[in-house]
Design an enzyme around this catalytic site. Structure first.
Site, PDB file in Angstrom:
ATOM      1  N   GLN A   1    -110.213 -44.471  23.668  1.00  0.00           N
ATOM      2  CA  GLN A   1    -110.898 -45.343  22.714  1.00  0.00           C
ATOM      3  C   GLN A   1    -111.329 -46.643  23.391  1.00  0.00           C
ATOM      4  O   GLN A   1    -112.041 -47.444  22.790  1.00  0.00           O
ATOM      5  CB  GLN A   1    -109.974 -45.658  21.543  1.00  0.00           C
TER       6      GLN A   1
ATOM      7  N   ASP B   1    -113.184 -50.287  28.656  1.00  0.00           N
ATOM      8  CA  ASP B   1    -112.997 -51.192  29.787  1.00  0.00           C
ATOM      9  C   ASP B   1    -113.122 -50.549  31.169  1.00  0.00           C
ATOM     10  O   ASP B   1    -113.026 -51.237  32.184  1.00  0.00           O
ATOM     11  CB  ASP B   1    -111.635 -51.886  29.681  1.00  0.00           C
TER      12      ASP B   1
ATOM     13  N   HIS C   1    -115.655 -44.423  22.337  1.00  0.00           N
ATOM     14  CA  HIS C   1    -116.355 -45.579  21.771  1.00  0.00           C
ATOM     15  C   HIS C   1    -117.318 -46.223  22.765  1.00  0.00           C
ATOM     16  O   HIS C   1    -117.707 -47.374  22.610  1.00  0.00           O
ATOM     17  CB  HIS C   1    -115.345 -46.622  21.281  1.00  0.00           C
TER      18      HIS C   1
ATOM     19  N   CYS D   1    -137.243 -49.573  26.087  1.00  0.00           N
ATOM     20  CA  CYS D   1    -137.720 -48.403  26.827  1.00  0.00           C
ATOM     21  C   CYS D   1    -136.639 -47.353  27.075  1.00  0.00           C
ATOM     22  O   CYS D   1    -136.932 -46.258  27.542  1.00  0.00           O
ATOM     23  CB  CYS D   1    -138.345 -48.823  28.157  1.00  0.00           C
TER      24      CYS D   1
ATOM     25  N   CYS E   1    -139.001 -53.236  31.762  1.00  0.00           N
ATOM     26  CA  CYS E   1    -139.996 -53.611  30.750  1.00  0.00           C
ATOM     27  C   CYS E   1    -139.737 -54.974  30.101  1.00  0.00           C
ATOM     28  O   CYS E   1    -140.547 -55.444  29.306  1.00  0.00           O
ATOM     29  CB  CYS E   1    -140.068 -52.544  29.663  1.00  0.00           C
TER      30      CYS E   1
ATOM     31  N   THR F   1    -101.923 -46.317  21.075  1.00  0.00           N
ATOM     32  CA  THR F   1    -102.889 -46.403  19.978  1.00  0.00           C
ATOM     33  C   THR F   1    -102.166 -46.447  18.641  1.00  0.00           C
ATOM     34  O   THR F   1    -101.112 -45.829  18.487  1.00  0.00           O
ATOM     35  CB  THR F   1    -103.877 -45.217  19.994  1.00  0.00           C
TER      36      THR F   1
ATOM     37  N   ASN G   1     -95.455 -45.230  22.752  1.00  0.00           N
ATOM     38  CA  ASN G   1     -95.814 -46.438  22.011  1.00  0.00           C
ATOM     39  C   ASN G   1     -94.584 -47.305  21.821  1.00  0.00           C
ATOM     40  O   ASN G   1     -93.488 -46.775  21.599  1.00  0.00           O
ATOM     41  CB  ASN G   1     -96.381 -46.079  20.627  1.00  0.00           C
TER      42      ASN G   1
ATOM     43  N   ALA H   1     -96.388 -48.467  27.888  1.00  0.00           N
ATOM     44  CA  ALA H   1     -96.992 -47.432  28.727  1.00  0.00           C
ATOM     45  C   ALA H   1     -96.554 -47.540  30.182  1.00  0.00           C
ATOM     46  O   ALA H   1     -96.273 -46.532  30.828  1.00  0.00           O
ATOM     47  CB  ALA H   1     -98.520 -47.514  28.633  1.00  0.00           C
TER      48      ALA H   1
END
Length: 252
Positions: free
Chosen positions: A105, A108, A123, A134, A155, A193, A218, A236
């Site tokens: 998600q 970075d 994402h 363009c 452009c 998450t 988590n 983590a």
């Protein structure tokens, strides 16, 4: 975190035919990137989320770009943001064939910086931008960040970063690839998450519905914990340092 959970998780990953990872803001938080909604330290406590709403960007790209540069580009460079141990171990797992890919998600690019090759950016990404006029796509490193609004070198149109703004749909390719991998996976390692953002959070749920196992890493229970076969309650970096030792032993 209990040692037996690490041992069980390592064995589950080793035994899998098609393991995958699903990562969120928590993994990058340990590299120094604040989450969007993290209370007084979250990005939206300091910046207006409207600045990355697509209609606002279209109407006022200069204001949006001020926030975008500060949050996603200047911040990364100024703070020398780098992949952490969790990113590195996931890359090693992929290189050794233990996981087939990562659905993230995050926008970075830290998974790629750590060496991961098959990263599905659900994402989108800050690593490139596309001309709103363009359609030319260029690496973010080629944007003129000194300009009030980076413009297309072809452009002169306004460049837009390739992450999903509020009001935009999930990119079709990223969505379809994520769901396809989830349907095939027999193990999904969920990392950092809350599981609150849909449709991304459907990825581990789909793994579970297709008979797969879910390992969650988590510090606190999430919306996905009820689907977890193993819940490793820690950050983590700590968890993946222990998984590395368990999987590779003296070669860790």
């Amino acid at each position: 975190m209990e040692g037996k959970d690490i041992k069980r998780a390592a064995q589950m990953i080793r035994d899998a035919q098609c393991a995958m990872a699903f990562t969120g803001a928590g993994i990058s938080l340990e590299s120094g990137i604040p989450t969007f909604r993290g209370g007084k330290d979250g990005l939206w406590s300091k910046h207006d989320p409207e600045d990355i709403e697509i209609s606002h960007f279209t109407a006022n790209p200069a204001k949006s770009w001020r926030t975008i540069k500060e949050c996603f580009y200047v911040f990364m460079q100024k703070n020398d943001i780098r992949p952490n141990k969790a990113h590195q171990v996931l890359a090693r797992m992929e290189a050794d064939g233990l996981i087939k890919g990562i659905v993230t998600q995050n926008i970075d690019c830290l998974h790629q910086a750590a060496g991961s090759r098959d990263v599905i950016e659900f994402h989108g990404t800050t690593g490139s931008a596309t001309c709103t006029k363009c359609g030319r796509r260029v690496p973010a490193s080629e944007l003129d960040m000194a300009a009030e609004v980076p413009l297309c070198p072809e452009c002169g149109g306004v460049m837009k970063p390739d992450f999903v703004f509020f009001g935009e749909a999930i990119p079709t390719e990223a969505y379809e690839r994520s769901m396809s991998l989830a349907e095939r996976a027999d193990v999904c390692v969920v990392v950092g998450t809350t599981g609150a953002v849909m449709p991304a959070a459907m990825v581990p749920i789909i793994v579970k519905r297709h008979g797969g196992k879910v390992i969650e890493v988590n510090p606190q229970p999430s919306e996905l914990t009820r689907y977890a076969d193993i819940f490793i309650r820690t950050g983590a970096v700590e968890a993946f340092a222990e998984l590395e030792k368990e999987i590779w032993g003296d070669k860790a």
